[in-house]
Every structure is written in structure tokens, then in C-alpha cells.
Design an enzyme around this catalytic site. Structure first.
Site, PDB file in Angstrom:
ATOM      1  N   TYR A  63      28.964  38.459  41.428  1.00  0.00           N
ATOM      2  CA  TYR A  63      30.417  38.271  41.276  1.00  0.00           C
ATOM      3  C   TYR A  63      30.688  37.068  40.368  1.00  0.00           C
ATOM      4  O   TYR A  63      31.521  37.139  39.443  1.00  0.00           O
ATOM      5  CB  TYR A  63      31.083  38.076  42.647  1.00  0.00           C
ATOM      6  N   ASN A  80      44.016  41.873  35.771  1.00  0.00           N
ATOM      7  CA  ASN A  80      43.827  41.332  37.113  1.00  0.00           C
ATOM      8  C   ASN A  80      42.898  42.175  37.982  1.00  0.00           C
ATOM      9  O   ASN A  80      42.215  41.644  38.849  1.00  0.00           O
ATOM     10  CB  ASN A  80      45.220  41.213  37.772  1.00  0.00           C
ATOM     11  N   PHE A  98      41.165  40.727  49.136  1.00  0.00           N
ATOM     12  CA  PHE A  98      39.890  40.458  48.470  1.00  0.00           C
ATOM     13  C   PHE A  98      38.689  40.439  49.434  1.00  0.00           C
ATOM     14  O   PHE A  98      37.675  41.095  49.188  1.00  0.00           O
ATOM     15  CB  PHE A  98      40.016  39.104  47.741  1.00  0.00           C
ATOM     16  N   PRO A 129      41.609  31.101  39.848  1.00  0.00           N
ATOM     17  CA  PRO A 129      41.987  30.712  41.204  1.00  0.00           C
ATOM     18  C   PRO A 129      40.774  30.430  42.082  1.00  0.00           C
ATOM     19  O   PRO A 129      39.680  30.970  41.862  1.00  0.00           O
ATOM     20  CB  PRO A 129      42.729  31.950  41.736  1.00  0.00           C
ATOM     21  N   GLY A 130      41.007  29.601  43.108  1.00  0.00           N
ATOM     22  CA  GLY A 130      40.033  29.443  44.196  1.00  0.00           C
ATOM     23  C   GLY A 130      40.415  30.418  45.295  1.00  0.00           C
ATOM     24  O   GLY A 130      40.822  31.547  45.008  1.00  0.00           O
ATOM     25  N   GLY A 175      45.740  46.470  38.577  1.00  0.00           N
ATOM     26  CA  GLY A 175      45.526  46.101  39.978  1.00  0.00           C
ATOM     27  C   GLY A 175      46.776  45.530  40.612  1.00  0.00           C
ATOM     28  O   GLY A 175      46.733  44.487  41.275  1.00  0.00           O
ATOM     29  N   ALA A 176      47.894  46.240  40.436  1.00  0.00           N
ATOM     30  CA  ALA A 176      49.181  45.728  40.944  1.00  0.00           C
ATOM     31  C   ALA A 176      49.503  46.266  42.337  1.00  0.00           C
ATOM     32  O   ALA A 176      50.588  46.023  42.851  1.00  0.00           O
ATOM     33  CB  ALA A 176      50.305  46.082  39.965  1.00  0.00           C
ATOM     34  N   THR A 177      48.562  46.981  42.959  1.00  0.00           N
ATOM     35  CA  THR A 177      48.857  47.559  44.278  1.00  0.00           C
ATOM     36  C   THR A 177      48.645  46.566  45.411  1.00  0.00           C
ATOM     37  O   THR A 177      48.934  46.876  46.567  1.00  0.00           O
ATOM     38  CB  THR A 177      47.947  48.791  44.543  1.00  0.00           C
TER      39      THR A 177
HETATM   40  P1  NDP Z   1      43.015  42.583  46.154  1.00  0.00           P
HETATM   41  O1  NDP Z   1      41.875  43.329  46.749  1.00  0.00           O
HETATM   42  O2  NDP Z   1      44.172  42.247  47.041  1.00  0.00           O
HETATM   43  O3  NDP Z   1      43.575  43.362  44.869  1.00  0.00           O
HETATM   44  C1  NDP Z   1      42.693  43.908  43.920  1.00  0.00           C
HETATM   45  C2  NDP Z   1      43.463  44.851  43.010  1.00  0.00           C
HETATM   46  O4  NDP Z   1      42.550  45.358  42.029  1.00  0.00           O
HETATM   47  C3  NDP Z   1      44.051  46.028  43.742  1.00  0.00           C
HETATM   48  O5  NDP Z   1      45.361  46.246  43.291  1.00  0.00           O
HETATM   49  C4  NDP Z   1      43.159  47.196  43.338  1.00  0.00           C
HETATM   50  O6  NDP Z   1      43.937  48.381  43.266  1.00  0.00           O
HETATM   51  C5  NDP Z   1      42.706  46.767  41.938  1.00  0.00           C
HETATM   52  N1  NDP Z   1      41.447  47.400  41.565  1.00  0.00           N
HETATM   53  C6  NDP Z   1      40.212  47.204  42.073  1.00  0.00           C
HETATM   54  N2  NDP Z   1      39.326  48.008  41.492  1.00  0.00           N
HETATM   55  C7  NDP Z   1      40.018  48.737  40.581  1.00  0.00           C
HETATM   56  C8  NDP Z   1      39.648  49.757  39.662  1.00  0.00           C
HETATM   57  N3  NDP Z   1      38.395  50.190  39.551  1.00  0.00           N
HETATM   58  N4  NDP Z   1      40.618  50.283  38.862  1.00  0.00           N
HETATM   59  C9  NDP Z   1      41.891  49.865  38.964  1.00  0.00           C
HETATM   60  N5  NDP Z   1      42.299  48.905  39.810  1.00  0.00           N
HETATM   61  C10 NDP Z   1      41.361  48.358  40.612  1.00  0.00           C
HETATM   62  O7  NDP Z   1      42.371  41.251  45.546  1.00  0.00           O
HETATM   63  P2  NDP Z   1      43.004  40.023  44.736  1.00  0.00           P
HETATM   64  O8  NDP Z   1      44.434  40.221  44.498  1.00  0.00           O
HETATM   65  O9  NDP Z   1      42.558  38.803  45.410  1.00  0.00           O
HETATM   66  O10 NDP Z   1      42.183  40.140  43.375  1.00  0.00           O
HETATM   67  C11 NDP Z   1      42.786  40.249  42.110  1.00  0.00           C
HETATM   68  C12 NDP Z   1      41.924  39.542  41.076  1.00  0.00           C
HETATM   69  O11 NDP Z   1      41.867  38.164  41.394  1.00  0.00           O
HETATM   70  C13 NDP Z   1      40.472  40.007  41.021  1.00  0.00           C
HETATM   71  O12 NDP Z   1      40.066  40.059  39.668  1.00  0.00           O
HETATM   72  C14 NDP Z   1      39.709  38.912  41.766  1.00  0.00           C
HETATM   73  O13 NDP Z   1      38.379  38.820  41.333  1.00  0.00           O
HETATM   74  C15 NDP Z   1      40.526  37.707  41.338  1.00  0.00           C
HETATM   75  N6  NDP Z   1      40.409  36.537  42.188  1.00  0.00           N
HETATM   76  C16 NDP Z   1      40.686  36.589  43.534  1.00  0.00           C
HETATM   77  C17 NDP Z   1      40.586  35.452  44.307  1.00  0.00           C
HETATM   78  C18 NDP Z   1      40.814  35.457  45.777  1.00  0.00           C
HETATM   79  O14 NDP Z   1      40.386  34.509  46.467  1.00  0.00           O
HETATM   80  N7  NDP Z   1      41.497  36.448  46.344  1.00  0.00           N
HETATM   81  C19 NDP Z   1      40.220  34.163  43.692  1.00  0.00           C
HETATM   82  C20 NDP Z   1      39.926  34.235  42.285  1.00  0.00           C
HETATM   83  C21 NDP Z   1      40.049  35.363  41.566  1.00  0.00           C
HETATM   84  P3  NDP Z   1      43.501  49.815  43.780  1.00  0.00           P
HETATM   85  O15 NDP Z   1      42.649  49.619  44.980  1.00  0.00           O
HETATM   86  O16 NDP Z   1      44.798  50.520  44.038  1.00  0.00           O
HETATM   87  O17 NDP Z   1      42.774  50.399  42.629  1.00  0.00           O
HETATM   88  C1  8X3 Z   2      37.388  34.603  44.456  1.00  0.00           C
HETATM   89  C2  8X3 Z   2      37.233  33.239  44.994  1.00  0.00           C
HETATM   90  O1  8X3 Z   2      35.515  31.635  45.939  1.00  0.00           O
HETATM   91  O2  8X3 Z   2      35.783  33.764  47.049  1.00  0.00           O
HETATM   92  O3  8X3 Z   2      37.097  34.637  43.099  1.00  0.00           O
HETATM   93  O4  8X3 Z   2      34.685  33.640  44.938  1.00  0.00           O
HETATM   94  S1  8X3 Z   2      35.739  33.079  45.770  1.00  0.00           S
END
Ligand code: NDP
Ligand code: 8X3
Length: 252
Positions: free
Chosen positions: A153, A87, A190, A183-184, A9-11
Site C-alpha cells: 500500500y 481519489n 478504508f 492524509p494521515g 470513488g465518490a460513493t
Molecule cells: P473508502 O473506502 O471510504 O472509499 C474508497 C472509494 O474508492 C469508494 O468510493 C470506492 O467506491 C472507490 N473505489 C475503490 N476501488 C475502486 C475501483 N476499482 N474503481 C472505482 N472506484 C473504486 O476510503 P477513503 O475515502 O478513506 O479512501 C479514499 C482515498 O483516500 C484512497 O485513495 C485512500 O488510499 C486514500 N487515503 C485514505 C486515508 C484514510 O485513512 N482513510 C488516508 C490517506 C489516504 P466503490 O466501492 O463504489 O467502487
Molecule cells: C491511509 C493512512 O496510515 O492507514 O493512507 O496508511 S494509513
């Protein structure tokens, strides 16, 4: 020899920030995601900015065979992965548990739980064999306690904690380390994903509070990866200053 990190999920968001942070620290970086164009653009950006080697791998972590093919396709020079950042993940919807969408539930469970397990199963045996490695799983404060509309979730993120703890136990006789980052609120794509593209609703999530950034989380991931070999950063909860728990957020 430079260390190799693989980030799922590095995009976007936290994964993209981790890719930049590890590249800046001189790692060779394997970036993965489903969006090929973004992976190509990011690979070019990282190579140009940091002068390191980048390998993009496009696949869906929910597809076990595609994940296996992607890892099997790694050239010999990229096989010895030092750090796996699990991630890739998402939340979908904010409906109550008795009214949620079946497809949304399955997508979250398949991505956040099963996808993370597939990657772990494919990459950790090599780490054990080489007696070297580190798995960094991105959990969430959401895994500590359920909040309204977030049950599924939250359950997937509680599972990430249990899977990380179990893996740490199973690897305790080896030098391979396991870290869970929780993280929060982090402002990324997201919430746009959670609300199926409703950008107005998504931006309200971060209203009246200074949220974390992907960089804030990537800093901690890199710190854990660079800690001395005898130090295992097992778990870190990272919150914005005005957030106290999954459901206690003090807004202006
Ligand atoms: P983003 O939506 O910005 O990024 C999510 C990444 O996950 C994208 O690069 C996407 O890439 C990839 N992804 C999603 N589904 C798939 C799949 N089926 N296969 C491969 N790649 C996938 O969200 P975040 O950066 O916020 O989220 C990253 C992680 O952090 C998640 O696990 C999320 O639950 C967690 N998190 C986020 C928080 C927040 O508040 N934002 C807080 C706590 C945890 P692509 O679409 O190219 O596949
Ligand atoms: C993502 C943070 O609080 O939106 O894990 O669930 S929250």
C-alpha cells in the site's frame, strides 16, 4: 458557466465528502464509483441539497476500456472537466511483504496506481487543449515512509507522489495545476475494506485518537482548487493532531 469537477470513488469517505464540498461551492459534479445504487442516491442528495447538476458514472477504474467508455459517454455539456480528483483507492491486508496475498497486492496496484494513471491519461489532454484544469491526487502519509505490514500500500502511495510530481513537471509549460494531498488517519470505510469487513479490527485503528474526517480533506481539496490561477498548491500533508508520521500515533 459553472465549473465541472470529476471525483473518482465518490460513493464513500473522502470522495463523498469532496462531492458534497464541491457541490456546496457551486460546481457541477461528476461522481464515479462501482456501486450504481450509491451513485444514484448521492446524485439525488446533491441535487436536492445544493441545487446543482450531478452526473453519475459507474465503472471500475482498473478497467481501462470501461474508463474510456465512461469518459467518451459524457454529453458535450459535461466534457470540459475543470478539476479531476483522483481519489478512488484502497488498502488490502496488513501482512508482511514476504507473506502478503497476491490478489490483494494486484488489486491495490491496479486501483491506486494504474486506475489513477488511466483517469489522468483520459482527462488531462482536454485540460491542456483548453489551457485550463487541475488534477488533485489523493496520496497518503503512507507514501512518505513504509510501516509494518503496509509495504505494498505504501509503495502505491509513493507512486502517487511520483506520478503527481512527474505530471506537474510535464505540465509546467501549461496553466494546468497538480496537487497531491497526503492524509494521515481519516475515519472512513478504508479500514473495513483493508480488513475485509472485520469491523472490530477496523474500529481499533481509530481508538484513542481523534482521527481526521473526509470533510477535513475535502476542505483542503476545495481550497487548492479555488486558489488564484497563479498559485499551485503542490503538496499538502494533513495529519490528526496526535499523529506525527505514518507510524507515530499518540493514543490516549
Ligand atoms: P473508502 O473506502 O471510504 O472509499 C474508497 C472509494 O474508492 C469508494 O468510493 C470506492 O467506491 C472507490 N473505489 C475503490 N476501488 C475502486 C475501483 N476499482 N474503481 C472505482 N472506484 C473504486 O476510503 P477513503 O475515502 O478513506 O479512501 C479514499 C482515498 O483516500 C484512497 O485513495 C485512500 O488510499 C486514500 N487515503 C485514505 C486515508 C484514510 O485513512 N482513510 C488516508 C490517506 C489516504 P466503490 O466501492 O463504489 O467502487
Ligand atoms: C491511509 C493512512 O496510515 O492507514 O493512507 O496508511 S494509513
Amino acid at each position: 458557466m459553472k465549473k465541472i469537477v470529476l471525483i473518482t470513488g465518490a460513493t464513500s469517505g473522502i470522495g463523498a465528502a469532496c462531492a458534497r464540498k464541491f457541490a456546496g461551492a457551486g460546481y457541477r459534479v461528476i461522481i464515479t464509483g462501482r456501486r450504481a445504487e450509491l451513485l444514484t442516491a448521492m446524485a439525488e442528495e446533491l441535487e436536492k441539497t445544493f441545487g446543482i447538476e450531478v452526473l453519475p458514472l459507474c465503472f471500475d477504474v482498473r478497467d481501462r476500456e470501461a474508463a474510456r467508455r465512461a469518459i467518451d459517454s459524457l454529453p458535450a455539456a459535461w466534457r470540459d472537466i475543470d478539476v479531476l480528483v483522483n481519489n478512488a483507492g484502497l488498502a488490502l491486508g496488513l501482512e508482511s511483504e514476504y507473506a502478503g496475498d497476491f490478489t490483494d497486492w494486484e488489486t491495490m496496484i491496479d486501483t491506486n496506481v494504474k486506475g489513477l494513471l488511466y483517469m489522468t491519461r483520459l482527462i488531462v489532454p482536454g485540460m491542456v487543449e483548453r489551457l485550463k484544469g487541475h488534477v488533485i491526487n489523493i496520496g497518503s502519509v503512507a507514501g512518505d515512509a513504509a510501516y509494518a505490514g503496509g509495504a505494498v500500500y505504501c509503495a502505491t502511495k509513493a507512486a502517487v507522489k511520483a506520478l503527481s510530481d512527474g505530471l506537474r513537471i510535464d505540465l509546467a509549460h501549461t496553466p494546468v495545476r497538480v496537487t497531491t494531498l497526503k492524509p494521515g488517519l481519516v475515519e472512513t470505510n478504508f479500514s473495513n475494506v483493508r480488513f475485509h469487513g472485520d469491523t472490530q479490527r477496523a474500529s481499533n485503528v481509530y481508538k484513542g485518537i481523534e482521527p481526521l474526517t473526509g470533510d477535513d480533506i475535502a476542505d483542503v481539496a476545495l481550497y487548492a482548487a479555488q486558489a488564484p490561477a497563479h498559485v499551485q498548491i503542490a503538496e499538502v500533508l494533513i495529519l490528526a493532531t496526535h499523529q506525527a508520521s505514518g507510524s507515530v500515533i499518540c493514543r490516549e
